[in-house]
Enzyme design. Structure first.
Site, PDB file in Angstrom:
ATOM      1  N   LYS A   1      17.926  19.093 -13.032  1.00  0.00           N
ATOM      2  CA  LYS A   1      18.831  17.844 -12.982  1.00  0.00           C
ATOM      3  C   LYS A   1      18.411  17.143 -11.578  1.00  0.00           C
ATOM      4  O   LYS A   1      18.177  17.876 -10.635  1.00  0.00           O
ATOM      5  CB  LYS A   1      20.216  18.233 -12.875  1.00  0.00           C
TER       6      LYS A   1
ATOM      7  N   TYR B   1      27.085  16.876 -10.427  1.00  0.00           N
ATOM      8  CA  TYR B   1      28.347  17.965 -10.508  1.00  0.00           C
ATOM      9  C   TYR B   1      29.535  17.336 -10.909  1.00  0.00           C
ATOM     10  O   TYR B   1      30.219  17.915 -11.668  1.00  0.00           O
ATOM     11  CB  TYR B   1      27.978  19.078  -9.730  1.00  0.00           C
TER      12      TYR B   1
HETATM   13  P1  NDP Z   1      11.883  20.791  -2.767  1.00  0.00           P
HETATM   14  O1  NDP Z   1      11.651  19.774  -1.727  1.00  0.00           O
HETATM   15  O2  NDP Z   1      12.263  22.002  -1.880  1.00  0.00           O
HETATM   16  O3  NDP Z   1      10.611  21.447  -3.478  1.00  0.00           O
HETATM   17  C1  NDP Z   1       9.817  20.280  -4.426  1.00  0.00           C
HETATM   18  C2  NDP Z   1       8.707  20.961  -4.606  1.00  0.00           C
HETATM   19  O4  NDP Z   1       7.924  19.799  -5.561  1.00  0.00           O
HETATM   20  C3  NDP Z   1       7.723  20.775  -3.320  1.00  0.00           C
HETATM   21  O5  NDP Z   1       7.759  21.958  -2.655  1.00  0.00           O
HETATM   22  C4  NDP Z   1       6.118  20.668  -3.873  1.00  0.00           C
HETATM   23  O6  NDP Z   1       5.823  21.932  -4.340  1.00  0.00           O
HETATM   24  C5  NDP Z   1       6.436  19.890  -5.124  1.00  0.00           C
HETATM   25  N1  NDP Z   1       6.160  18.429  -4.859  1.00  0.00           N
HETATM   26  C6  NDP Z   1       4.943  17.768  -5.480  1.00  0.00           C
HETATM   27  N2  NDP Z   1       4.960  16.556  -5.145  1.00  0.00           N
HETATM   28  C7  NDP Z   1       5.774  16.314  -4.445  1.00  0.00           C
HETATM   29  C8  NDP Z   1       6.045  15.482  -3.312  1.00  0.00           C
HETATM   30  N3  NDP Z   1       5.372  14.415  -3.540  1.00  0.00           N
HETATM   31  N4  NDP Z   1       6.856  15.449  -2.395  1.00  0.00           N
HETATM   32  C9  NDP Z   1       7.836  16.529  -2.265  1.00  0.00           C
HETATM   33  N5  NDP Z   1       7.506  17.748  -3.088  1.00  0.00           N
HETATM   34  C10 NDP Z   1       6.506  17.571  -4.009  1.00  0.00           C
HETATM   35  O7  NDP Z   1      13.106  20.475  -3.809  1.00  0.00           O
HETATM   36  P2  NDP Z   1      13.640  21.468  -4.462  1.00  0.00           P
HETATM   37  O8  NDP Z   1      13.338  22.467  -4.801  1.00  0.00           O
HETATM   38  O9  NDP Z   1      15.205  21.424  -3.878  1.00  0.00           O
HETATM   39  O10 NDP Z   1      14.428  20.629  -5.923  1.00  0.00           O
HETATM   40  C11 NDP Z   1      13.505  20.385  -6.737  1.00  0.00           C
HETATM   41  C12 NDP Z   1      14.397  20.081  -8.298  1.00  0.00           C
HETATM   42  O11 NDP Z   1      15.178  20.689  -8.368  1.00  0.00           O
HETATM   43  C13 NDP Z   1      15.063  18.520  -7.884  1.00  0.00           C
HETATM   44  O12 NDP Z   1      15.178  17.841  -9.090  1.00  0.00           O
HETATM   45  C14 NDP Z   1      16.490  18.909  -7.483  1.00  0.00           C
HETATM   46  O13 NDP Z   1      17.761  18.182  -7.867  1.00  0.00           O
HETATM   47  C15 NDP Z   1      16.630  20.437  -8.489  1.00  0.00           C
HETATM   48  N6  NDP Z   1      17.544  21.187  -8.015  1.00  0.00           N
HETATM   49  C16 NDP Z   1      18.348  21.761  -8.804  1.00  0.00           C
HETATM   50  C17 NDP Z   1      19.309  22.861  -8.199  1.00  0.00           C
HETATM   51  C18 NDP Z   1      20.327  23.239  -9.227  1.00  0.00           C
HETATM   52  O14 NDP Z   1      21.229  24.085  -8.683  1.00  0.00           O
HETATM   53  N7  NDP Z   1      20.312  23.151 -10.452  1.00  0.00           N
HETATM   54  C19 NDP Z   1      19.314  23.111  -6.710  1.00  0.00           C
HETATM   55  C20 NDP Z   1      18.384  22.411  -6.114  1.00  0.00           C
HETATM   56  C21 NDP Z   1      17.357  21.767  -6.507  1.00  0.00           C
HETATM   57  P3  NDP Z   1       4.373  22.390  -4.234  1.00  0.00           P
HETATM   58  O15 NDP Z   1       4.233  22.703  -2.807  1.00  0.00           O
HETATM   59  O16 NDP Z   1       4.464  23.757  -5.138  1.00  0.00           O
HETATM   60  O17 NDP Z   1       3.403  21.507  -5.280  1.00  0.00           O
END
Ligand code: NDP
Length: 374
Positions: free
Chosen positions: A141, A226
């Site tokens: 989401k 949410y």
């Molecule tokens: P993070 O910033 O922690 O991680 C995002 C990951 O995406 C990065 O670590 C990287 O992984 C990859 N990535 C690829 N391109 C980019 C870029 N240009 N900039 C930043 N990151 C990039 O985010 P979250 O894990 O917190 O969130 C990811 C998704 O999950 C979002 O849509 C968020 O809304 C959702 N979410 C949902 C939750 C829930 O409870 N359902 C809770 C938290 C988040 P890599 O290094 O492996 O390429």
């Protein structure tokens, strides 16, 4: 013949072969056939796309507890994470992709489901590519940053005859299911008003969540969703109008691209009204419903838990579960059984929310009451 044509033909032949031998074919609401995955006692293989904080701290640990699925692969743009995850979770190199090689996942039989856990603006591209690779998809989401993107994602999955779930983990969570029941079955009489709010104080101001082009907006897109969900699932109704207001910015430098705090009000067909707050400047997490003959609430209501609930008649007692494990197991059980996923966790539900998020922004920007019936 082009490579992509050869690949799609190969995929088509593989699908035909598999369904001809083992798979019952059901039909969804649109008349499309839905394939069940052959059970054979196996767990569906999930590939996580984007190894950020949610994948690392929540989804991967949850996948160590799931019954119907397992962590089978990863897609990452960071080579050091690939090494770390292969070792930690015993993932073979063949199941590790980067964003360029991702499409080759089409040929990987270990991967049944692609779970997109990327910044919001990237969801559309990777859901569409996952569907084109012939995989079921779970997408975090908010589903995307525009309704058009959501529609493209739904269309791509439909075309590929694959199912699309949104990461709505709370729909499988017992405290949340109980307040859905209390509200929708009018256990305390009709709901008169709702307070549904979710916010927290954000840290690093340079992260993608603070960039409108990547996040689609501020706290509303991230956690306000949410609060929107909460008011919808306790009433079981769709709002018919919205008004909204931005707070003044107390940290204008930090919040130059996205809102800091936002308030909105929905009216529902039954006459229930809701008031909500979302914020990146201070914490709030509460879902409260005042009904004709009593009240019920969850607080905390939307985080990873344990959630806590009370009613005007006493505490809400429910088992504490791992939200992410319940969600992925629930989705994968339906995929294994060849069932259509319940409407309230599909792409259509994600689209409904993204439309409402956009309407809230429009109401706050114009100062007008927006009619949602049209
Ligand atoms: P993070 O910033 O922690 O991680 C995002 C990951 O995406 C990065 O670590 C990287 O992984 C990859 N990535 C690829 N391109 C980019 C870029 N240009 N900039 C930043 N990151 C990039 O985010 P979250 O894990 O917190 O969130 C990811 C998704 O999950 C979002 O849509 C968020 O809304 C959702 N979410 C949902 C939750 C829930 O409870 N359902 C809770 C938290 C988040 P890599 O290094 O492996 O390429």
């Amino acid at each position: 013949m082009s490579n992509s044509l050869i690949q799609s033909r190969r995929r088509f032949l593989m699908n035909v072969g598999a369904s001809a031998i083992t798979l019952p074919v059901l039909t969804d609401a649109f008349g499309n056939s839905i394939q069940s995955e052959p059970r054979q006692g196996r767990k569906l293989g999930i590939a996580l796309v984007g190894l950020g904080s949610y994948s690392k701290n929540q989804l991967a640990p949850a996948l160590q507890q799931t019954q119907n699925c397992r962590l089978a692969g990863v897609v990452t743009g960071t080579p050091s994470k690939a090494e770390e995850w292969m070792q930690k979770y015993n993932i073979p190199k063949a199941n590790v992709y980067d964003y360029k090689t991702f499409d080759r996942i089409a040929d990987n039989k270990d991967i049944d489901v692609v779970y997109v856990v990327l910044p919001n603006s990237m969801h559309e591209e990777f859901v569409v590519r996952a569907a084109q690779a012939g995989k079921h998809v779970i997408c975090e989401k908010p589903m995307a940053i525009t309704p058009k993107a959501c529609q493209n994602m739904i269309e791509a999955c439909k075309k590929a005859n694959k199912q699309l779930a949104i990461g709505y983990r709370l729909h499988y969570e017992p405290f949340t299911k109980e307040v859905m029941r209390l509200g929708q079955e009018k256990v305390f009489g009709p709901i008169k008003f709702i307070e549904s709010s979710d916010g927290f104080r954000i840290g690093d101001p340079t992260q993608w969540r603070m960039k409108k082009d990547m996040a689609g907006g501020g706290p509303l897109m991230d956690v306000g969703i949410y609060a929107v969900q909460g008011s919808r699932y306790v009433t079981g109704e769709e709002p018919i109008s919205v008004t909204a207001q931005f707070s003044p910015k107390t940290e204008p430098q930090k919040f130059k691209d996205v809102e800091e705090t936002l308030f909105w009000q929905f009216e529902f067909p039954s006459g229930a009204v809701s008031n909500s707050t979302t914020s990146y400047t201070a914490g709030i997490e509460r879902l409260y419903a005042a009904c004709q003959n009593g009240w019920f609430e969850l607080s905390p209501a939307f985080g990873y838990g344990p959630l806590k609930g009370r009613t005007s008649k006493g505490p809400i007692e429910q088992p504490v579960v791992n939200h992410q494990a319940m969600h992925m197991d629930g989705v994968c059980k339906d995929l294994l059984d060849g069932k259509k996923l319940p409407d309230h966790i599909t792409g259509e539900e994600g689209l409904r929310d993204v439309r409402l998020l956009q309407a809230i922004y429009r109401a706050a920007e114009t100062g007008r009451k927006i009619d949602l019936k049209a």
